[in-house]
Design a protein around this motif. Structure first.
Motif, PDB file in Angstrom:
ATOM      1  N   THR A 132      -2.345 -29.804  79.129  1.00 47.50           N
ATOM      2  CA  THR A 132      -1.436 -29.582  80.255  1.00 47.50           C
ATOM      3  C   THR A 132      -0.066 -29.069  79.840  1.00 47.50           C
ATOM      4  OG1 THR A 132      -2.525 -31.541  81.184  1.00 47.50           O
ATOM      5  CG2 THR A 132      -0.694 -30.623  82.429  1.00 47.50           C
ATOM      6  N   GLY A 133       0.392 -29.429  78.645  1.00 52.93           N
ATOM      7  CA  GLY A 133       1.694 -28.969  78.181  1.00 52.93           C
ATOM      8  C   GLY A 133       2.858 -29.861  78.557  1.00 52.93           C
ATOM      9  N   LEU A 134       2.580 -31.108  78.909  1.00 54.25           N
ATOM     10  CA  LEU A 134       3.671 -32.039  79.202  1.00 54.25           C
ATOM     11  C   LEU A 134       4.452 -32.392  77.944  1.00 54.25           C
ATOM     12  CD1 LEU A 134       1.814 -34.449  81.650  1.00 54.25           C
ATOM     13  CD2 LEU A 134       3.392 -32.605  82.245  1.00 54.25           C
ATOM     14  N   PHE A 135       3.817 -32.228  76.786  1.00 49.40           N
ATOM     15  CA  PHE A 135       4.476 -32.337  75.487  1.00 49.40           C
ATOM     16  C   PHE A 135       4.517 -30.912  74.918  1.00 49.40           C
ATOM     17  CE2 PHE A 135       2.870 -36.498  76.339  1.00 49.40           C
ATOM     18  CZ  PHE A 135       3.688 -37.396  75.672  1.00 49.40           C
ATOM     19  N   PRO A 136       5.612 -30.189  75.109  1.00 47.06           N
ATOM     20  CA  PRO A 136       5.635 -28.755  74.779  1.00 47.06           C
ATOM     21  C   PRO A 136       5.388 -28.476  73.300  1.00 47.06           C
ATOM     22  CG  PRO A 136       7.532 -29.373  76.130  1.00 47.06           C
ATOM     23  CD  PRO A 136       6.875 -30.644  75.704  1.00 47.06           C
ATOM     24  N   ALA A 137       4.826 -27.328  73.032  1.00 50.44           N
ATOM     25  CA  ALA A 137       4.613 -26.894  71.646  1.00 50.44           C
ATOM     26  C   ALA A 137       5.894 -26.360  71.030  1.00 50.44           C
ATOM     27  CB  ALA A 137       3.522 -25.830  71.596  1.00 50.44           C
ATOM     28  N   ASP A 138       6.745 -25.734  71.851  1.00 52.44           N
ATOM     29  CA  ASP A 138       8.007 -25.205  71.343  1.00 52.44           C
ATOM     30  C   ASP A 138       8.876 -26.347  70.824  1.00 52.44           C
ATOM     31  OD1 ASP A 138      10.227 -23.003  71.304  1.00 52.44           O
ATOM     32  OD2 ASP A 138      11.119 -24.702  72.386  1.00 52.44           O
ATOM     33  N   PRO A 139       9.363 -26.260  69.582  1.00 55.12           N
ATOM     34  CA  PRO A 139      10.097 -27.389  68.986  1.00 55.12           C
ATOM     35  C   PRO A 139      11.306 -27.841  69.790  1.00 55.12           C
ATOM     36  CG  PRO A 139       9.497 -25.804  67.291  1.00 55.12           C
ATOM     37  CD  PRO A 139       9.169 -25.165  68.602  1.00 55.12           C
TER      38      PRO A 139
ATOM     39  N   ALA B 263      12.022 -27.385  73.049  1.00 52.16           N
ATOM     40  CA  ALA B 263      11.606 -27.982  74.320  1.00 52.16           C
ATOM     41  C   ALA B 263      10.959 -29.339  74.094  1.00 52.16           C
ATOM     42  CB  ALA B 263      10.646 -27.043  75.039  1.00 52.16           C
ATOM     43  N   ARG B 264      10.192 -29.458  73.017  1.00 57.38           N
ATOM     44  CA  ARG B 264       9.527 -30.729  72.718  1.00 57.38           C
ATOM     45  C   ARG B 264      10.538 -31.824  72.417  1.00 57.38           C
ATOM     46  NH1 ARG B 264       4.459 -32.449  71.359  1.00 57.38           N
ATOM     47  NH2 ARG B 264       4.345 -34.340  70.099  1.00 57.38           N
ATOM     48  N   VAL B 265      11.522 -31.518  71.595  1.00 59.07           N
ATOM     49  CA  VAL B 265      12.542 -32.516  71.259  1.00 59.07           C
ATOM     50  C   VAL B 265      13.312 -32.933  72.512  1.00 59.07           C
ATOM     51  CG1 VAL B 265      14.709 -32.879  70.024  1.00 59.07           C
ATOM     52  CG2 VAL B 265      12.752 -31.895  68.833  1.00 59.07           C
ATOM     53  N   ASP B 266      13.609 -31.982  73.386  1.00 56.03           N
ATOM     54  CA  ASP B 266      14.292 -32.320  74.644  1.00 56.03           C
ATOM     55  C   ASP B 266      13.460 -33.306  75.454  1.00 56.03           C
ATOM     56  OD1 ASP B 266      16.468 -30.716  74.087  1.00 56.03           O
ATOM     57  OD2 ASP B 266      15.783 -29.028  75.325  1.00 56.03           O
ATOM     58  N   GLN B 267      12.178 -33.004  75.612  1.00 58.51           N
ATOM     59  CA  GLN B 267      11.314 -33.886  76.405  1.00 58.51           C
ATOM     60  C   GLN B 267      11.167 -35.258  75.755  1.00 58.51           C
ATOM     61  OE1 GLN B 267      10.051 -33.475  79.434  1.00 58.51           O
ATOM     62  NE2 GLN B 267      10.740 -31.364  79.698  1.00 58.51           N
ATOM     63  N   LEU B 268      11.038 -35.299  74.448  1.00 58.59           N
ATOM     64  CA  LEU B 268      10.898 -36.581  73.764  1.00 58.59           C
ATOM     65  C   LEU B 268      12.182 -37.411  73.841  1.00 58.59           C
ATOM     66  CD1 LEU B 268       8.861 -35.591  70.561  1.00 58.59           C
ATOM     67  CD2 LEU B 268       8.017 -36.678  72.663  1.00 58.59           C
TER      68      LEU B 268
END
Length: 219
Positions: free
Chosen positions: A82-89, A91-96
């Motif tokens: 689904t991409g709720l945990f983005p692959a882009d580093p 964007a991923r760090v922001d979400q985490l």
């Protein structure tokens, strides 16, 4: 079929349920109503799958038990792509980071409520510290609303939504929306999202259970 130890009152279970809705995996799940609470003896059925005795706990079709909500949500997202945990580093760090902030705020609210139910009364030095942290967390979220809006819908937003839902559930009269208007407007938009509106916090333990004096949570 997967099995989820579940409660309609748990903000961390709600987090998993929103992710299940987003991933389209809800129909592949059996929900098992499981009562756990810090002042209660451990729930043996939950302990059989999770030695920490906490919910949510997800048991996969293969019989593997997953916990806590962060692990479960990432597993579901990986499974569905689904991409709720983005692959882009970035964007991923922001979400985490938002996930850490939302989960941390929820933890404080849960611990605070437990502290206020102690027979000997709450430890004021502890609750005053929690109050300062809740205020600081809400101020941080208010300042980051433009970034929340600009990001795609991800796990960090889910965690923040669930933290705000817990605030409404346990401190319905705290008036946070009057003090954080940008966050309130963003939350209203998120509340209309199908996965969020389909999974509200529900008190299924009777009307009196939630009526506890919850101290000075004022902004």
């Amino acid at each position: 079929m997967m099995k989820l130890h579940w409660s309609p009152r748990s903000p961390f279970v709600r987090k998993v349920m929103i992710v299940l809705e987003e991933t389209g995996l809800t129909e592949q799940l059996e929900q098992v109503r499981s009562v756990v609470a810090m002042p209660l003896p451990p729930n043996e059925a939950v302990m059989a799958d999770n030695p920490l005795g906490k919910i949510p706990t997800l048991v996969t079709e293969e019989g593997k038990a997953l916990f806590d909500s962060r692990v479960i949500c990432e597993y579901l997202d990986l499974r569905a792509g689904t991409g709720l945990f983005p692959a882009d580093p970035t964007a991923r760090v922001d979400q985490l980071t938002w996930q850490a902030l939302g989960d941390g705020l929820t933890d404080i609210l849960l611990l605070w409520r437990t502290e206020l139910t102690r027979e000997t009364g709450p430890w004021e030095a502890v609750t005053e510290g929690w109050l300062a942290k809740v205020r600081a967390s809400m101020a941080r979220l208010e300042s980051e609303v433009p970034d929340l809006r600009a990001s795609g819908f991800g796990i960090g937003l889910v965690a923040v939504i669930c933290a705000l839902g817990q605030l409404d559930f346990r401190w319905p009269d705290c008036g946070w929306r009057d003090h954080f208007p940008a966050l309130a407007a963003w939350e209203a938009e998120m509340a209309a999202r199908a996965s969020v509106s389909a999974n509200p916090v529900v008190n299924d333990q009777g009307e009196g259970e939630n009526e506890i004096t919850l101290g000075r949570l004022a902004f």
